[in-house]
Design a protein around this motif. Structure first.
Motif, PDB file in Angstrom:
ATOM      1  N   SER A  44       0.697  18.082 -17.661  1.00 12.34           N
ATOM      2  CA  SER A  44      -0.490  17.456 -17.075  1.00 12.34           C
ATOM      3  C   SER A  44      -1.202  16.636 -18.143  1.00 12.34           C
ATOM      4  O   SER A  44      -0.823  16.657 -19.321  1.00 12.34           O
ATOM      5  CB  SER A  44      -1.427  18.529 -16.515  1.00 12.34           C
ATOM      6  OG  SER A  44      -1.865  19.377 -17.563  1.00 12.34           O
ATOM      7  N   SER A  45      -2.230  15.936 -17.746  1.00  8.22           N
ATOM      8  CA  SER A  45      -2.959  15.082 -18.690  1.00  8.22           C
ATOM      9  C   SER A  45      -3.590  15.876 -19.818  1.00  8.22           C
ATOM     10  O   SER A  45      -3.787  15.368 -20.922  1.00  8.22           O
ATOM     11  CB  SER A  45      -4.039  14.289 -17.941  1.00  8.22           C
ATOM     12  OG  SER A  45      -4.925  15.181 -17.282  1.00  8.22           O
ATOM     13  N   ASN A  46      -3.919  17.157 -19.563  1.00  4.51           N
ATOM     14  CA  ASN A  46      -4.506  17.982 -20.611  1.00  4.51           C
ATOM     15  C   ASN A  46      -3.448  18.763 -21.404  1.00  4.51           C
ATOM     16  O   ASN A  46      -3.786  19.605 -22.230  1.00  4.51           O
ATOM     17  CB  ASN A  46      -5.541  18.951 -20.017  1.00  4.51           C
ATOM     18  CG  ASN A  46      -4.927  19.853 -18.958  1.00  4.51           C
ATOM     19  OD1 ASN A  46      -3.712  19.890 -18.773  1.00  4.51           O
ATOM     20  ND2 ASN A  46      -5.784  20.572 -18.232  1.00  4.51           N
ATOM     21  N   GLY A  47      -2.141  18.499 -21.128  1.00  2.00           N
ATOM     22  CA  GLY A  47      -1.075  19.106 -21.922  1.00  2.00           C
ATOM     23  C   GLY A  47      -0.520  20.396 -21.381  1.00  2.00           C
ATOM     24  O   GLY A  47       0.438  20.944 -21.950  1.00  2.00           O
ATOM     25  N   TYR A  48      -1.072  20.928 -20.291  1.00  4.21           N
ATOM     26  CA  TYR A  48      -0.577  22.183 -19.744  1.00  4.21           C
ATOM     27  C   TYR A  48       0.767  21.977 -19.037  1.00  4.21           C
ATOM     28  O   TYR A  48       0.993  20.945 -18.398  1.00  4.21           O
ATOM     29  CB  TYR A  48      -1.593  22.784 -18.755  1.00  4.21           C
ATOM     30  CG  TYR A  48      -2.790  23.413 -19.431  1.00  4.21           C
ATOM     31  CD1 TYR A  48      -2.672  24.656 -20.064  1.00  4.21           C
ATOM     32  CD2 TYR A  48      -4.024  22.764 -19.433  1.00  4.21           C
ATOM     33  CE1 TYR A  48      -3.777  25.241 -20.682  1.00  4.21           C
ATOM     34  CE2 TYR A  48      -5.130  23.338 -20.057  1.00  4.21           C
ATOM     35  CZ  TYR A  48      -4.994  24.576 -20.682  1.00  4.21           C
ATOM     36  OH  TYR A  48      -6.067  25.140 -21.309  1.00  4.21           O
ATOM     37  N   ARG A  49       1.621  23.013 -19.144  1.00  3.94           N
ATOM     38  CA  ARG A  49       2.917  22.950 -18.471  1.00  3.94           C
ATOM     39  C   ARG A  49       2.739  23.153 -16.967  1.00  3.94           C
ATOM     40  O   ARG A  49       1.918  23.962 -16.527  1.00  3.94           O
ATOM     41  CB  ARG A  49       3.865  24.035 -19.014  1.00  3.94           C
ATOM     42  CG  ARG A  49       4.376  23.794 -20.414  1.00  3.94           C
ATOM     43  CD  ARG A  49       5.227  24.988 -20.855  1.00  3.94           C
ATOM     44  NE  ARG A  49       5.926  24.763 -22.107  1.00  3.94           N
ATOM     45  CZ  ARG A  49       5.403  24.992 -23.309  1.00  3.94           C
ATOM     46  NH1 ARG A  49       4.159  25.464 -23.400  1.00  3.94           N
ATOM     47  NH2 ARG A  49       6.103  24.760 -24.397  1.00  3.94           N
ATOM     48  N   SER A  50       3.582  22.460 -16.218  1.00  3.98           N
ATOM     49  CA  SER A  50       3.581  22.607 -14.770  1.00  3.98           C
ATOM     50  C   SER A  50       5.018  22.813 -14.305  1.00  3.98           C
ATOM     51  O   SER A  50       5.886  21.980 -14.559  1.00  3.98           O
ATOM     52  CB  SER A  50       2.984  21.360 -14.110  1.00  3.98           C
ATOM     53  OG  SER A  50       3.031  21.480 -12.701  1.00  3.98           O
ATOM     54  N   TYR A  51       5.269  23.949 -13.646  1.00  7.97           N
ATOM     55  CA  TYR A  51       6.615  24.303 -13.213  1.00  7.97           C
ATOM     56  C   TYR A  51       6.734  24.225 -11.697  1.00  7.97           C
ATOM     57  O   TYR A  51       5.740  24.099 -10.970  1.00  7.97           O
ATOM     58  CB  TYR A  51       6.968  25.719 -13.667  1.00  7.97           C
ATOM     59  CG  TYR A  51       7.019  25.908 -15.163  1.00  7.97           C
ATOM     60  CD1 TYR A  51       8.186  25.641 -15.874  1.00  7.97           C
ATOM     61  CD2 TYR A  51       5.908  26.373 -15.865  1.00  7.97           C
ATOM     62  CE1 TYR A  51       8.243  25.832 -17.250  1.00  7.97           C
ATOM     63  CE2 TYR A  51       5.955  26.559 -17.232  1.00  7.97           C
ATOM     64  CZ  TYR A  51       7.117  26.288 -17.915  1.00  7.97           C
ATOM     65  OH  TYR A  51       7.172  26.465 -19.273  1.00  7.97           O
ATOM     66  N   ALA A  52       7.980  24.357 -11.230  1.00  5.87           N
ATOM     67  CA  ALA A  52       8.276  24.363  -9.797  1.00  5.87           C
ATOM     68  C   ALA A  52       9.193  25.547  -9.491  1.00  5.87           C
ATOM     69  O   ALA A  52       9.753  26.164 -10.408  1.00  5.87           O
ATOM     70  CB  ALA A  52       8.942  23.045  -9.396  1.00  5.87           C
ATOM     71  N   PRO A  53       9.373  25.893  -8.204  1.00  5.97           N
ATOM     72  CA  PRO A  53      10.239  27.022  -7.847  1.00  5.97           C
ATOM     73  C   PRO A  53      11.641  26.977  -8.464  1.00  5.97           C
ATOM     74  O   PRO A  53      12.171  28.035  -8.836  1.00  5.97           O
ATOM     75  CB  PRO A  53      10.285  26.947  -6.320  1.00  5.97           C
ATOM     76  CG  PRO A  53       8.955  26.380  -5.952  1.00  5.97           C
ATOM     77  CD  PRO A  53       8.649  25.376  -7.021  1.00  5.97           C
ATOM     78  N   PRO A  54      12.290  25.817  -8.591  1.00  2.07           N
ATOM     79  CA  PRO A  54      13.622  25.833  -9.212  1.00  2.07           C
ATOM     80  C   PRO A  54      13.639  26.404 -10.624  1.00  2.07           C
ATOM     81  O   PRO A  54      14.661  26.942 -11.072  1.00  2.07           O
ATOM     82  CB  PRO A  54      14.027  24.353  -9.204  1.00  2.07           C
ATOM     83  CG  PRO A  54      13.322  23.786  -8.014  1.00  2.07           C
ATOM     84  CD  PRO A  54      11.996  24.479  -8.005  1.00  2.07           C
ATOM     85  N   HIS A  55      12.521  26.293 -11.342  1.00  2.00           N
ATOM     86  CA  HIS A  55      12.459  26.893 -12.674  1.00  2.00           C
ATOM     87  C   HIS A  55      12.572  28.423 -12.578  1.00  2.00           C
ATOM     88  O   HIS A  55      13.237  29.059 -13.390  1.00  2.00           O
ATOM     89  CB  HIS A  55      11.146  26.528 -13.375  1.00  2.00           C
ATOM     90  CG  HIS A  55      11.059  25.088 -13.778  1.00  2.00           C
ATOM     91  ND1 HIS A  55      10.458  24.136 -12.989  1.00  2.00           N
ATOM     92  CD2 HIS A  55      11.499  24.430 -14.889  1.00  2.00           C
ATOM     93  CE1 HIS A  55      10.516  22.965 -13.597  1.00  2.00           C
ATOM     94  NE2 HIS A  55      11.150  23.106 -14.751  1.00  2.00           N
ATOM     95  N   VAL A  56      11.900  28.984 -11.577  1.00  2.00           N
ATOM     96  CA  VAL A  56      11.967  30.442 -11.393  1.00  2.00           C
ATOM     97  C   VAL A  56      13.381  30.858 -11.006  1.00  2.00           C
ATOM     98  O   VAL A  56      13.926  31.844 -11.522  1.00  2.00           O
ATOM     99  CB  VAL A  56      10.953  30.902 -10.323  1.00  2.00           C
ATOM    100  CG1 VAL A  56      11.065  32.411 -10.083  1.00  2.00           C
ATOM    101  CG2 VAL A  56       9.534  30.532 -10.731  1.00  2.00           C
ATOM    102  N   ASN A  57      13.996  30.110 -10.090  1.00  2.00           N
ATOM    103  CA  ASN A  57      15.369  30.419  -9.690  1.00  2.00           C
ATOM    104  C   ASN A  57      16.309  30.385 -10.890  1.00  2.00           C
ATOM    105  O   ASN A  57      17.179  31.257 -11.042  1.00  2.00           O
ATOM    106  CB  ASN A  57      15.855  29.434  -8.632  1.00  2.00           C
ATOM    107  CG  ASN A  57      15.108  29.539  -7.321  1.00  2.00           C
ATOM    108  OD1 ASN A  57      14.678  28.547  -6.769  1.00  2.00           O
ATOM    109  ND2 ASN A  57      14.934  30.760  -6.810  1.00  2.00           N
ATOM    110  N   ALA A  58      16.137  29.384 -11.746  1.00  2.00           N
ATOM    111  CA  ALA A  58      17.011  29.263 -12.918  1.00  2.00           C
ATOM    112  C   ALA A  58      16.823  30.439 -13.867  1.00  2.00           C
ATOM    113  O   ALA A  58      17.803  30.964 -14.420  1.00  2.00           O
ATOM    114  CB  ALA A  58      16.734  27.945 -13.638  1.00  2.00           C
TER     115      ALA A  58
END
Length: 282
Positions: A44-58
């Motif tokens: 994000s613009s403030n540097g925080y990571r943003s994940y999605a469900p495929p990351h959890v599946n992996a």
């Protein structure tokens, strides 16, 4: 078995969310992202990571794979699955199942060989000689039967683990039935992670009660570990499917080969931990 996480409209996930869903710590999620187990998170613009469900599946798929084939091979396989075609991905996953089945068959044959060694003491000598003549193998035949290189058998001979006969004027190696049985046990013990000194000690005492009992205990434990690894792979099934289908939804990837399994043969075989690492290992 885990269910694939979420749907396409689910809100972005924080690192803590991914950690909770996958069973890893926040730091482990970051480490596994750095190692390439999951694709890089968006920022994000403030540097925080943003994940999605495929990351959890992996991550959940990696947990099962790491328990089945070790963390190194699991990382390589997941990286390939994200860019492979459906056919390549299915073939790669099937190879893991085949490898576990092969290891189980190897351990069962070693058990049979151990029982035969114990029973051989009650067999008349002339019958033993007849068996040895009819079932003897060359080094090439035995290496193929065991799934190891001829150089591995020569190494075992050098270390006093398996001793062939020498026949013909060229001194060619000939493995009679007792040597074949011993070689099967050595193969199973080495695959279970036992070092050469420990295997040599067990082999030297096979015809004694304590030696046979120790070998039997090791083989039982080997079969139990293979069963647990197989169950772990089954638990990873739905998440592996989600990883593959997510990759298939992207642009078609160039056809490429899935890397061959890491060899467990000597000399220069990898550490047992590289093949059978637990899910807590990265």
């Amino acid at each position: 078995m885990n269910e694939p996480v979420g749907g396409p409209q689910q809100a972005p996930l924080r690192t803590a969310d991914v950690a909770r869903e996958s069973g890893y710590s926040v730091q482990q999620v970051r480490d596994l992202e750095r190692l390439g187990v999951i694709p890089p998170a968006t920022r994000s613009s403030n540097g925080y990571r943003s994940y999605a469900p495929p990351h959890v599946n992996a991550l959940r798929a990696y947990r099962g794979l790491a328990g089945a084939v070790g963390p190194v091979v699991a990382r390589q396989l997941l990286a390939e699955l994200r860019t492979a075609t459906i056919t390549e991905a299915a073939s790669a996953i099937n190879e893991v199942h085949v490898r576990l089945a092969r290891e189980r068959e190897e351990a069962l044959r070693a058990q049979q060989a151990l029982h035969a060694i114990r029973a051989e003491a009650d067999t008349p000598e002339w019958e033993q000689d007849s068996e040895r003549d009819s079932d003897a193998m060359t080094i090439t035949e035995l290496s193929r039967a065991l799934g190891v290189r001829p150089s591995t058998l020569r190494f075992w001979e050098q270390e006093g683990l398996v001793t062939p006969e020498r026949v013909t004027s060229l001194r060619a190696r000939r493995y009679d039935l007792p040597a074949i049985r011993t070689a099967r046990i050595v193969t199973a013990l080495r695959s279970a992670g036992y070092g050469v000194p420990a295997v040599r000690e067990i082999v030297a005492s096979l015809r004694q009660l304590d030696g046979a009992e120790e070998a039997q205990r090791v083989l039982r434990e080997r079969l139990d570990r293979i069963a647990l690894r197989t169950v772990g792979l089954l638990h990873a099934g739905a998440d592996l499917a989600a990883v593959v289908t997510a990759a298939a939804a992207q642009e078609p990837a160039a056809v490429r080969s899935v890397p061959a399994p890491v060899s467990a043969e000597e000399p220069g075989r990898p550490s047992p931990n590289s093949r059978t690492g637990t899910a807590s290992s990265l």
